[in-house]
Design an enzyme around this catalytic site. Structure first.
Site, PDB file in Angstrom:
ATOM      1  N   HIS A 267     -36.845  63.730   0.487  1.00  0.00           N
ATOM      2  CA  HIS A 267     -35.651  64.000   1.176  1.00  0.00           C
ATOM      3  C   HIS A 267     -35.447  65.444   1.649  1.00  0.00           C
ATOM      4  O   HIS A 267     -34.571  65.659   2.496  1.00  0.00           O
ATOM      5  CB  HIS A 267     -34.445  63.672   0.169  1.00  0.00           C
ATOM      6  CG  HIS A 267     -33.264  63.209   0.924  1.00  0.00           C
ATOM      7  ND1 HIS A 267     -32.642  63.784   1.971  1.00  0.00           N
ATOM      8  CD2 HIS A 267     -32.486  61.955   0.607  1.00  0.00           C
ATOM      9  CE1 HIS A 267     -31.512  62.977   2.406  1.00  0.00           C
ATOM     10  NE2 HIS A 267     -31.508  61.973   1.560  1.00  0.00           N
TER      11      HIS A 267
ATOM     12  N   ASP B 149     -34.339  62.738   5.984  1.00  0.00           N
ATOM     13  CA  ASP B 149     -32.908  62.110   5.644  1.00  0.00           C
ATOM     14  C   ASP B 149     -33.240  60.827   5.793  1.00  0.00           C
ATOM     15  O   ASP B 149     -34.190  59.984   6.069  1.00  0.00           O
ATOM     16  CB  ASP B 149     -31.920  62.459   6.916  1.00  0.00           C
ATOM     17  CG  ASP B 149     -31.485  64.095   6.858  1.00  0.00           C
ATOM     18  OD1 ASP B 149     -31.753  64.534   5.686  1.00  0.00           O
ATOM     19  OD2 ASP B 149     -31.129  64.626   7.806  1.00  0.00           O
TER      20      ASP B 149
END
Length: 452
Positions: free
Chosen positions: A424, A428
């Site tokens: 992450h 995203d």
């Protein structure tokens, strides 16, 4: 002039390697391009070639075969015919007095004092019963099918067979066992059968000390077997821990209808070609096509920068006797399906044979791991640093699914689970979800990527 031969650096993260084997011997003539020795590093066995010619002279102080050697550590020399290696010149030029006869002598074989290379063990385990135990069971007429083994991994060994025979022989006379009341209570608390004690101490009164001795032996036998971690297991341990420490992993899962993909592979198999792509090959091409559309999943973080790799080099996790290896299919997006199949078959074969080169395990930008053959549906794969994503493939299961809810139309379809773990920090959730969605679309409609 003598040329030094040292432990080479075969990868960016390599700090040491194992001297696996000398191909050339001390005193052998070496030509440029000849293989001199073999090094084990970063999960691979790498043959080391000579860049120069000469006579190989291995230093008497060189590390023995099987030992761990630091990068740059001296192993041997290449000298010209008639030229003495530096270690012989030093001995000849030494003016030191002869050693005192009363001094402690060094062993003639220095290598004998060095640690030996640990034996390699199979991870597959042995059969349920050892051959010797099976032979003894036949001789003693013991039915071993219902026994629980005390060997490694629950394997039935000779001791279990003889103990079963003794228990059976003593069971009929258990009521007549000569045992003290205290010893009987201790045996009951320790879970030790009276028949076993009777077989162990025939024609004797069994005391508390006898029971405690048997209990102590059982405790010793139950102690876990200790095995040193292999170099590959250590490397896997360190990289997995580093991955979990350095990344912010998130896993997304979905289910794809693999009916068309399955039919496509069956058609390729029925065509009778020399090469039949595996499901790994098909999913590798699917991933390559999806990565061309979502390049952020084909990236890695370096400091404060995101490196978007132009080449799509996909690693394929392979289970081998030596541990988990990840050979890399380079430029997977530019190869045809049959080219991918041929290349992956060669890499997997060499990986399992322990003959894969170090460069075949480096440079990956994305990884695929498949546990479907073990009846696994979905799982959480661990990112292979420095990559930012890995795709896990589950088994294909035939199941009744709803094709049209309003018309109440059902059908038997072949469903596949897909698990995407991504970093992450680099990607995203929405782009990662779109990527996995595209993978699903390509699985369900193979012609979408076949025509690209």
């Amino acid at each position: 002039m003598a040329i030094e031969i040292v432990m080479p650096k075969l990868g960016w993260t390599m700090e040491e390697g194992i001297l696996d084997e000398w191909i050339k011997r001390d005193g052998d003539e070496v030509q440029p391009g000849d293989i001199i020795f073999v090094v084990e590093s970063d999960k691979a066995l790498q043959e080391i070639e000579a860049f120069d010619g000469g006579i190989l002279r291995i230093s008497p102080d060189a590390p023995p075969v099987g030992s761990t050697v630091k990068i740059g550590e001296l192993l041997a020399y290449l000298v010209q015919p008639g030229e003495a290696p530096p270690f012989e010149r030093l001995d000849a030029d030494s003016s030191a007095p002869a050693p005192d006869s009363s001094a402690t002598e060094l062993p003639a074989d220095v290598s004998a004092a060095r640690p030996a290379k640990p034996a390699r063990r199979s991870r597959k385990g042995g059969p349920a019963i050892s051959p010797r135990a099976k032979r003894v069971a036949l001789e003693l007429a013991v039915d071993w099918a219902a026994l629980t083994g005390s060997g490694s991994g629950g394997r039935i060994i000779e001791r279990d067979i003889r103990a079963a025979r003794d228990l059976a022989a003593a069971a009929a006379n258990e009521a007549d066992i000569n045992i003290s009341p205290v010893a009987r209570r201790v045996a009951q608390e320790a879970g030790i059968a009276l028949a076993l004690l009777a077989a162990r101490f025939p024609n004797a009164r069994i005391t508390r000390a006898d029971v405690e001795a048997v209990a102590a032996e059982r405790a010793l036998e139950a102690a876990p077997e200790r095995q040193p971690l292999s170099r590959i297991r250590q490397l896997t341990r360190d990289r997995m821990v580093e991955s979990m420490r350095e990344t912010a992993p998130v896993t997304l899962t979905t289910e794809a209808d693999a009916t068309e993909l399955r039919q496509m592979r069956r058609s390729l198999s029925a065509d009778g070609g020399d090469i039949v792509p595996s499901y790994n090959d098909l999913l590798l091409k699917v991933a390559a096509a999806a990565l061309t559309e979502q390049p952020t999943l084909n990236a890695s973080i370096q400091g404060d920068e995101l490196l978007l790799h132009s080449a799509i080099n996909i690693g394929l996790a392979v289970d081998t006797e030596r541990g988990l290896l990840v050979p890399v299919i380079r430029d997977a997006d530019r190869l045809s399906l049959l080219e991918v199949a041929a290349l992956s078959a060669d890499l997997v074969e060499r990986a399992r044979a322990g003959k894969i080169a170090a460069e075949d395990l480096q440079g990956g930008t994305f990884t695929i791991t498949n546990l479907g053959m073990y009846d696994i549906d979905a799982f959480t794969p661990i990112i292979n640093l420095p990559q930012c994503a890995i795709l896990g493939i589950g088994r294909i299961v035939s199941r009744q699914v709803v094709l049209d809810a309003e018309a109440q139309r059902l059908a038997i379809r072949h469903m596949m689970s897909l698990s995407l773990t991504f970093d992450h920090r680099a990607v995203d959730g929405a782009p990662a979800a779109r990527f996995l969605q595209r993978i699903k679309q390509f699985v369900e409609t193979p012609y979408l990527w076949l025509v690209t």
